[in-house]
Design an enzyme around this catalytic site. Structure first.
Site, mmCIF file in Angstrom:
data_model
loop_
_atom_site.group_PDB
_atom_site.id
_atom_site.type_symbol
_atom_site.label_atom_id
_atom_site.label_comp_id
_atom_site.label_asym_id
_atom_site.label_seq_id
_atom_site.Cartn_x
_atom_site.Cartn_y
_atom_site.Cartn_z
ATOM 1 N N CYS A 87 -2.094 -9.460 5.492
ATOM 2 C CA CYS A 87 -1.936 -9.910 3.933
ATOM 3 C C CYS A 87 -0.131 -10.234 3.570
ATOM 4 O O CYS A 87 0.472 -9.228 3.900
ATOM 5 C CB CYS A 87 -2.578 -8.724 3.253
ATOM 6 N N CYS A 200 -1.161 -17.462 2.323
ATOM 7 C CA CYS A 200 -2.012 -16.197 2.025
ATOM 8 C C CYS A 200 -3.290 -16.111 2.985
ATOM 9 O O CYS A 200 -3.893 -17.221 3.479
ATOM 10 C CB CYS A 200 -2.716 -16.236 0.276
ATOM 11 N N HIS A 202 -6.284 -15.390 2.931
ATOM 12 C CA HIS A 202 -7.620 -15.771 2.294
ATOM 13 C C HIS A 202 -7.863 -17.549 2.407
ATOM 14 O O HIS A 202 -8.648 -17.994 2.618
ATOM 15 C CB HIS A 202 -7.669 -15.540 0.849
HETATM 16 N N1 DGL Z 1 -4.769 -12.178 1.576
HETATM 17 C C1 DGL Z 1 -3.685 -11.594 0.918
HETATM 18 C C2 DGL Z 1 -2.290 -12.401 1.054
HETATM 19 O O1 DGL Z 1 -2.297 -12.828 2.182
HETATM 20 C C3 DGL Z 1 -4.315 -11.850 -0.593
HETATM 21 C C4 DGL Z 1 -3.533 -11.594 -1.743
HETATM 22 C C5 DGL Z 1 -4.177 -10.942 -2.930
HETATM 23 O O2 DGL Z 1 -5.101 -9.970 -2.819
HETATM 24 O O3 DGL Z 1 -3.836 -11.458 -3.973
HETATM 25 O O4 DGL Z 1 -1.590 -12.453 0.196
#
Ligand code: DGL
Length: 292
Positions: A87, A200, A202
């Site tokens: 993350c 990110c 996601h």
């Molecule tokens: N996957 C997270 C990242 O890489 C997600 C962020 C979130 O929860 O807003 O930043």
């Protein structure tokens, strides 16, 4: 699942067939897991998604640090041999703290793939899509100062708070977020951006969606992320520490069964845990993992 804070500060009793621990606020880290699985197919993986607190991206820095340490504590407690903070937002505000707390465990964090973007940009204009927490964090801004600025590359930052919830919801194509994303892609292109960094974890799940638009309109643009580089880094670290599993394990030698049994969801070599788990999450995880 209840998360306990632990006082363990060393992890010296790890063994090679212990799992690799992964953590994300939600399902985003699965995009990193997919690369790890390709590069290190014989490893076992223990994934923790803090779905109770997702999204992290617009939270206060101290809150992100505390949530990140809590998750890393748990993965260390499970005796993971290496931890990937999959993350960017959690890495921006928790990586250093986690490394200081657990100096004996390799902990790998994520930072948007700005270095290759700078290297490959012909227009000298790149865009980073990430959360507010990542865009304001030192990890990314140090790369901007050390790599982008000296190469006269302009970095456009963009945060859209609806993107993470959209991915967590399974990316319905008819939603306003899908339309907004397409619109923004065209805007970047019209501004001269030729490298789009998905900062990110996601976001790689909608890379195909973006690439379809890029190809349809013959845009000269690359869409990149750091997943593969992270998987290669993990392989190097395990090799150096003699903790790499190079061959398929037999049932006798594997010690994955314990995590598999306790996991809320088990898919292949992945044991999945979440702080808030329901059928919808199960469907999203299964669908994302089957995405090619
Ligand atoms: N996957 C997270 C990242 O890489 C997600 C962020 C979130 O929860 O807003 O930043």
């Amino acid at each position: 699942m209840s998360m306990k804070t632990t006082l363990i500060t060393t992890n010296t009793d790890v063994v090679a067939n212990a799992p690799i621990g992964l953590f994300d606020s939600g399902v985003g880290g699965l995009s990193v897991f997919r690369h790890l699985q390709q590069v290190l197919p014989h490893e076992g993986y223990l994934y923790y998604a803090d779905t109770l607190n997702v999204p992290y991206g617009n939270r206060d820095n101290n809150e992100i640090s505390a949530l990140t340490l809590n998750a890393v504590d748990w993965l260390i407690e499970q005796k993971c041999k290496l931890v990937v903070i999959a993350c960017n937002s959690a890495s921006a505000h928790g990586l250093e703290l986690a490394r200081n707390k657990y100096p004996n465990t390799p902990i790998v964090g994520l930072v948007p793939a700005l270095k290759p973007a700078v290297q490959f940009s012909k227009t000298k204009k790149v865009a980073v899509l990430a959360t507010g927490a990542t865009l304001n964090g030192d990890l990314l801004n140090n790369v901007i100062d050390d790599v982008a600025s000296p190469n006269q590359v302009m970095v456009v930052k963009w945060f859209e708070p609806n993107l993470v919830p959209w991915v967590e919801a399974g990316m319905p194509q008819t939603s306003d977020t899908a339309k907004l994303l397409k619109k923004q892609l065209h805007q970047f292109y019209n501004q001269g951006v030729d490298q789009l960094v998905l900062g990110c974890t996601h976001y790689p799940f909608f890379r195909d969606f973006l690439m379809a638009e890029v190809n349809k309109h013959h845009m000269d643009m690359d869409v990149i992320d750091s997943g593969r580089a992270i998987a290669n880094r993990v392989k190097d670290l395990l090799l150096k520490q003699n903790l790499l599993i190079e061959m398929k394990q037999t049932d006798e030698t594997t010690c994955q069964q314990m995590w598999q049994k306790k996991a809320q969801l088990h898919v292949g070599s992945l044991s999945f845990y979440a702080s808030l788990y329901d059928d919808n999450l199960k469907q999203v995880v299964t669908r994302l993992l089957s995405q090619t």
